[in-house]
Design a protein around this motif. Structure first.
Motif, PDB file in Angstrom:
ATOM      1  N   LYS A   1     -16.811 -19.065  -0.922  1.00  0.00           N
ATOM      2  CA  LYS A   1     -17.394 -18.075  -0.439  1.00  0.00           C
ATOM      3  C   LYS A   1     -16.124 -16.573  -0.784  1.00  0.00           C
ATOM      4  CE  LYS A   1     -20.451 -20.959   0.818  1.00  0.00           C
ATOM      5  NZ  LYS A   1     -21.975 -20.893   0.134  1.00  0.00           N
ATOM      6  N   PRO A   2     -17.116 -15.504  -0.859  1.00  0.00           N
ATOM      7  CA  PRO A   2     -16.246 -13.773  -0.626  1.00  0.00           C
ATOM      8  C   PRO A   2     -15.517 -14.070   0.341  1.00  0.00           C
ATOM      9  CG  PRO A   2     -18.462 -13.894  -1.366  1.00  0.00           C
ATOM     10  CD  PRO A   2     -18.206 -15.872  -1.164  1.00  0.00           C
ATOM     11  N   VAL A   3     -15.310 -13.033   0.418  1.00  0.00           N
ATOM     12  CA  VAL A   3     -14.685 -12.667   1.897  1.00  0.00           C
ATOM     13  C   VAL A   3     -14.858 -10.757   0.919  1.00  0.00           C
ATOM     14  CG1 VAL A   3     -13.504 -11.697   3.997  1.00  0.00           C
ATOM     15  CG2 VAL A   3     -13.641 -14.002   2.778  1.00  0.00           C
ATOM     16  N   LEU A   4     -16.620 -10.113   2.150  1.00  0.00           N
ATOM     17  CA  LEU A   4     -16.242  -8.951   0.961  1.00  0.00           C
ATOM     18  C   LEU A   4     -16.329  -7.881   2.196  1.00  0.00           C
ATOM     19  CD1 LEU A   4     -19.832  -9.927  -0.060  1.00  0.00           C
ATOM     20  CD2 LEU A   4     -17.891  -9.413  -1.135  1.00  0.00           C
ATOM     21  N   HIS A   5     -15.081  -6.566   2.115  1.00  0.00           N
ATOM     22  CA  HIS A   5     -14.721  -6.044   2.506  1.00  0.00           C
ATOM     23  C   HIS A   5     -15.172  -4.970   3.144  1.00  0.00           C
ATOM     24  CE1 HIS A   5     -10.444  -2.594   3.336  1.00  0.00           C
ATOM     25  NE2 HIS A   5     -11.760  -3.561   5.092  1.00  0.00           N
ATOM     26  N   GLY A   6     -16.095  -3.804   3.729  1.00  0.00           N
ATOM     27  CA  GLY A   6     -16.706  -2.863   3.986  1.00  0.00           C
ATOM     28  C   GLY A   6     -15.177  -1.707   4.065  1.00  0.00           C
ATOM     29  N   TYR A   7     -15.126  -0.435   3.543  1.00  0.00           N
ATOM     30  CA  TYR A   7     -14.415   0.180   4.141  1.00  0.00           C
ATOM     31  C   TYR A   7     -14.565   1.511   3.572  1.00  0.00           C
ATOM     32  CZ  TYR A   7      -9.966   2.474   4.944  1.00  0.00           C
ATOM     33  OH  TYR A   7      -8.648   3.161   4.993  1.00  0.00           O
ATOM     34  N   ARG A   8     -14.775   2.404   3.859  1.00  0.00           N
ATOM     35  CA  ARG A   8     -14.743   4.262   3.191  1.00  0.00           C
ATOM     36  C   ARG A   8     -16.152   3.768   2.502  1.00  0.00           C
ATOM     37  NH1 ARG A   8      -8.570   6.877   3.247  1.00  0.00           N
ATOM     38  NH2 ARG A   8      -8.882   6.663   5.528  1.00  0.00           N
ATOM     39  N   GLY A   9     -16.836   3.775   2.879  1.00  0.00           N
ATOM     40  CA  GLY A   9     -18.619   3.478   2.145  1.00  0.00           C
ATOM     41  C   GLY A   9     -18.314   2.221   0.773  1.00  0.00           C
ATOM     42  N   GLU A  10     -17.145   1.624   0.022  1.00  0.00           N
ATOM     43  CA  GLU A  10     -17.289   1.120  -0.908  1.00  0.00           C
ATOM     44  C   GLU A  10     -17.038  -0.933   0.085  1.00  0.00           C
ATOM     45  OE1 GLU A  10     -17.474   1.947  -3.714  1.00  0.00           O
ATOM     46  OE2 GLU A  10     -17.362   3.856  -3.469  1.00  0.00           O
ATOM     47  N   THR A  11     -17.660  -1.427  -0.535  1.00  0.00           N
ATOM     48  CA  THR A  11     -17.473  -2.485  -0.659  1.00  0.00           C
ATOM     49  C   THR A  11     -17.316  -3.779  -1.654  1.00  0.00           C
ATOM     50  OG1 THR A  11     -19.851  -2.894   1.624  1.00  0.00           O
ATOM     51  CG2 THR A  11     -19.313  -4.735   0.338  1.00  0.00           C
ATOM     52  N   GLY A  12     -16.166  -4.827  -1.471  1.00  0.00           N
ATOM     53  CA  GLY A  12     -16.243  -5.418  -2.547  1.00  0.00           C
ATOM     54  C   GLY A  12     -15.165  -6.648  -2.006  1.00  0.00           C
ATOM     55  N   PRO A  13     -14.448  -7.981  -2.950  1.00  0.00           N
ATOM     56  CA  PRO A  13     -14.205  -8.792  -2.200  1.00  0.00           C
ATOM     57  C   PRO A  13     -12.731  -9.133  -2.662  1.00  0.00           C
ATOM     58  CG  PRO A  13     -14.636  -9.087  -4.501  1.00  0.00           C
ATOM     59  CD  PRO A  13     -15.142  -7.810  -3.761  1.00  0.00           C
ATOM     60  N   VAL A  14     -12.295  -9.062  -1.203  1.00  0.00           N
ATOM     61  CA  VAL A  14     -10.779  -9.187  -0.734  1.00  0.00           C
ATOM     62  C   VAL A  14     -10.401 -10.918  -1.111  1.00  0.00           C
ATOM     63  CG1 VAL A  14     -10.477  -7.175   0.187  1.00  0.00           C
ATOM     64  CG2 VAL A  14     -11.075  -8.724   1.601  1.00  0.00           C
ATOM     65  N   ALA A  15     -10.791 -12.226  -0.669  1.00  0.00           N
ATOM     66  CA  ALA A  15     -10.887 -12.930  -1.151  1.00  0.00           C
ATOM     67  C   ALA A  15     -11.281 -13.565  -1.422  1.00  0.00           C
ATOM     68  CB  ALA A  15      -9.716 -13.729   0.314  1.00  0.00           C
ATOM     69  N   LYS A  16     -11.254 -15.694  -1.983  1.00  0.00           N
ATOM     70  CA  LYS A  16     -12.396 -16.389  -2.489  1.00  0.00           C
ATOM     71  C   LYS A  16     -12.028 -17.804  -1.850  1.00  0.00           C
ATOM     72  CE  LYS A  16     -14.267 -14.427  -6.429  1.00  0.00           C
ATOM     73  NZ  LYS A  16     -14.329 -14.204  -7.850  1.00  0.00           N
ATOM     74  N   ILE A  17     -12.711 -17.942  -0.588  1.00  0.00           N
ATOM     75  CA  ILE A  17     -11.859 -18.827  -0.417  1.00  0.00           C
ATOM     76  C   ILE A  17     -13.494 -20.347  -0.208  1.00  0.00           C
ATOM     77  CG2 ILE A  17     -11.478 -19.592   2.482  1.00  0.00           C
ATOM     78  CD1 ILE A  17     -10.454 -17.491   2.861  1.00  0.00           C
ATOM     79  N   LYS A  18     -12.711 -22.131   0.080  1.00  0.00           N
ATOM     80  CA  LYS A  18     -13.002 -22.816  -0.548  1.00  0.00           C
ATOM     81  C   LYS A  18     -13.989 -23.073   0.889  1.00  0.00           C
ATOM     82  CE  LYS A  18     -13.791 -27.908  -2.823  1.00  0.00           C
ATOM     83  NZ  LYS A  18     -15.210 -26.967  -3.458  1.00  0.00           N
ATOM     84  N   GLY A  19     -15.389 -23.086   1.165  1.00  0.00           N
ATOM     85  CA  GLY A  19     -15.802 -23.664   2.304  1.00  0.00           C
ATOM     86  C   GLY A  19     -16.137 -22.400   3.054  1.00  0.00           C
ATOM     87  N   PHE A  20     -17.610 -22.330   4.133  1.00  0.00           N
ATOM     88  CA  PHE A  20     -18.299 -21.175   4.494  1.00  0.00           C
ATOM     89  C   PHE A  20     -17.491 -21.229   5.841  1.00  0.00           C
ATOM     90  CE2 PHE A  20     -20.987 -19.351   7.530  1.00  0.00           C
ATOM     91  CZ  PHE A  20     -20.922 -17.955   6.969  1.00  0.00           C
ATOM     92  N   GLU A  21     -17.081 -22.482   6.367  1.00  0.00           N
ATOM     93  CA  GLU A  21     -16.300 -23.055   8.130  1.00  0.00           C
ATOM     94  C   GLU A  21     -14.625 -22.641   7.477  1.00  0.00           C
ATOM     95  OE1 GLU A  21     -16.917 -26.052   9.641  1.00  0.00           O
ATOM     96  OE2 GLU A  21     -18.997 -25.695   9.966  1.00  0.00           O
ATOM     97  N   PRO A  22     -14.253 -22.895   6.783  1.00  0.00           N
ATOM     98  CA  PRO A  22     -13.096 -22.647   6.475  1.00  0.00           C
ATOM     99  C   PRO A  22     -12.791 -20.976   6.213  1.00  0.00           C
ATOM    100  CG  PRO A  22     -13.524 -24.135   5.352  1.00  0.00           C
ATOM    101  CD  PRO A  22     -14.336 -23.889   5.960  1.00  0.00           C
ATOM    102  N   ALA A  23     -13.855 -20.371   5.191  1.00  0.00           N
ATOM    103  CA  ALA A  23     -14.082 -18.785   5.283  1.00  0.00           C
ATOM    104  C   ALA A  23     -13.919 -17.993   6.763  1.00  0.00           C
ATOM    105  CB  ALA A  23     -14.764 -18.599   3.590  1.00  0.00           C
ATOM    106  N   ALA A  24     -14.847 -18.685   6.929  1.00  0.00           N
ATOM    107  CA  ALA A  24     -14.935 -17.888   9.091  1.00  0.00           C
ATOM    108  C   ALA A  24     -14.087 -18.192   9.331  1.00  0.00           C
ATOM    109  CB  ALA A  24     -16.268 -18.370   9.509  1.00  0.00           C
TER     110      ALA A  24
END
Length: 314
Positions: A209-232
Motif C-alpha cells: 500500500k502506498p502512503v500518498l502525501h498531499g502538499y502545496r497542490g501536489e500529490t505523490g507517494p512517500v512510502a510503500k508498506i506491506k498490508g493496509f493495517e500496518p500502513a495505517a
C-alpha cells in the motif's frame, strides 16, 4: 464586521460542525450512469449510496462542481446580504475547477452586489476572498477550522486572510488507499497517469500500500508498506509524532471511506487519539465525502494537519 465562511462538499469535516458554525457548502454532484447524488456532506446519504449497487461503477463516475453562474447566484441571493466579508476555501485547484469557478464568480459578485445590499438596507461594502487550500479530503478542513476559531475570537478579515494563506502552504494530507486497481482506473478516467498498471498489479499482488502525501497542490507517494493495517498504523504513528513535535494549529483531521467504526478499529488509531488529547489537539473525524470516495475508492483513510515539512518515517 460579519464574516462568512464557505467550503465545497469535498472538504471532509463533520456536517454537524459545519452547521453549528454557520459554514456554507458548495455542493458537488456525483453522476454514475443514470443515478445522481448531490453531495451535501450528509453522512448517512453517502453511506447508503456507497452500499448501493450503483456504487460498484464508481470508477466511472462523473463529479460536477458548481458552475461559475451557480456560485454567483448563491452569493448574490443570500451571502452578500448575510455577511460583509466571505472566505471561500476550496479543494486544491490542481485537482478540481472549483477554485477557478469561484474566482471567476467573485468578479461578477463584486460588480453586482451593491444594488442587492442597498435593497436590504445595507450601505457598507462587501468583500469576497477565494482561497486555494492546496489540499484534499480532510486536510482541506484545517483552514476552515482555523477560520472559525479566528472569527469567533474576534479577529479581523485581514488577519484571517493572512493566516489562512500561510496555513495553506504548510498543510499536509496523508492518504492510504485500499484498492490500487480502483485508484488506477479512476486516475486514468481523469487523465492522471500517476498510478501505473504495473505498480497497481504488483501492489495488489504483494499487498503493498502506498502512503500518498498531499502538499502545496501536489500529490505523490512517500512510502510503500506491506498490508493496509500496518500502513495505517505507520501513518497514525507519524501523525502522532508530528503532534508531539508541535502543530501550527491545535487541529488534526481524519476521514475514512466507510463506517467510522472501521477506522477506529485500525491499529494505531487509539494511540493517536490519546496523543492528541495529551497535547490539547482537537480531532475532527468524518466519513469521506462521496466525491472523495469515487476518486480513491472505498476504505481509504486520510489524516491532515498543519506543520513544518518533515520526511515521512516509513
Amino acid at each position: 464586521m460579519r464574516i462568512g465562511l464557505v467550503v465545497d462538499s469535498a472538504c471532509d469535516l463533520p456536517k454537524e460542525y459545519l452547521e453549528a458554525n454557520g459554514v456554507d457548502i458548495l455542493p458537488i454532484t456525483v453522476k454514475i450512469g443514470d443515478a445522481e447524488q448531490i453531495d451535501y456532506r450528509d453522512q448517512r446519504a453517502t453511506l447508503d449510496f456507497l452500499r448501493s449497487h450503483v456504487a460498484e461503477r464508481g470508477a466511472n463516475a462523473e463529479t460536477v462542481p458548481f458552475t461559475v453562474e451557480q456560485i454567483r447566484d448563491l452569493f448574490l441571493q443570500r451571502l452578500v446580504i448575510d455577511y460583509d466579508y466571505v472566505f471561500c476555501m476550496t479543494i486544491t485547484k490542481t485537482r478540481s475547477p472549483i477554485f477557478d469557478n469561484a474566482q471567476q464568480a467573485s468578479f461578477a459578485i463584486l460588480n453586482d452586489y451593491r444594488t442587492i445590499r442597498a435593497a436590504a438596507g445595507k450601505d457598507t461594502p462587501f468583500n469576497l476572498r477565494v482561497i486555494d487550500t492546496q489540499n484534499l479530503f480532510c486536510a482541506q478542513g484545517i483552514l476552515p477550522v482555523e477560520a472559525v476559531r479566528l472569527r469567533d475570537a474576534g479577529e479581523g478579515a485581514a488577519k484571517i486572510r493572512a493566516r489562512l494563506e500561510h496555513l495553506a502552504l504548510h498543510t499536509h494530507g496523508y492518504l492510504i488507499p485500499r484498492d490500487l486497481y480502483y485508484l488506477r482506473t479512476r486516475a486514468r478516467m481523469k487523465g492522471d497517469r500517476s498510478v501505473g498498471l504495473l505498480s497497481a498489479a504488483l501492489g495488489t499482488t504483494l499487498d503493498i500500500k502506498p502512503v500518498l502525501h498531499g502538499y502545496r497542490g501536489e500529490t505523490g507517494p512517500v512510502a510503500k508498506i506491506k498490508g493496509f493495517e500496518p500502513a495505517a498504523q505507520k501513518m497514525f504513528e507519524f501523525a502522532g509524532n508530528r503532534v508531539r513535535d508541535g502543530l501550527m494549529t491545535p487541529t488534526l483531521t481524519l476521514c475514512y471511506g466507510g463506517e467510522l467504526d472501521e477506522m477506529r478499529a485500525l491499529p494505531g488509531y487509539a494511540q493517536l487519539r490519546e496523543t492528541c488529547a495529551e497535547h490539547n489537539v482537537e480531532v475532527f473525524e468524518s466519513v469521506m465525502s462521496l466525491t472523495g470516495m469515487v476518486n480513491v475508492g472505498k476504505g481509504a483513510v486520510v489524516v491532515g494537519f498543519a506543520a513544518e515539512e518533515r520526511k515521512f518515517d516509513a
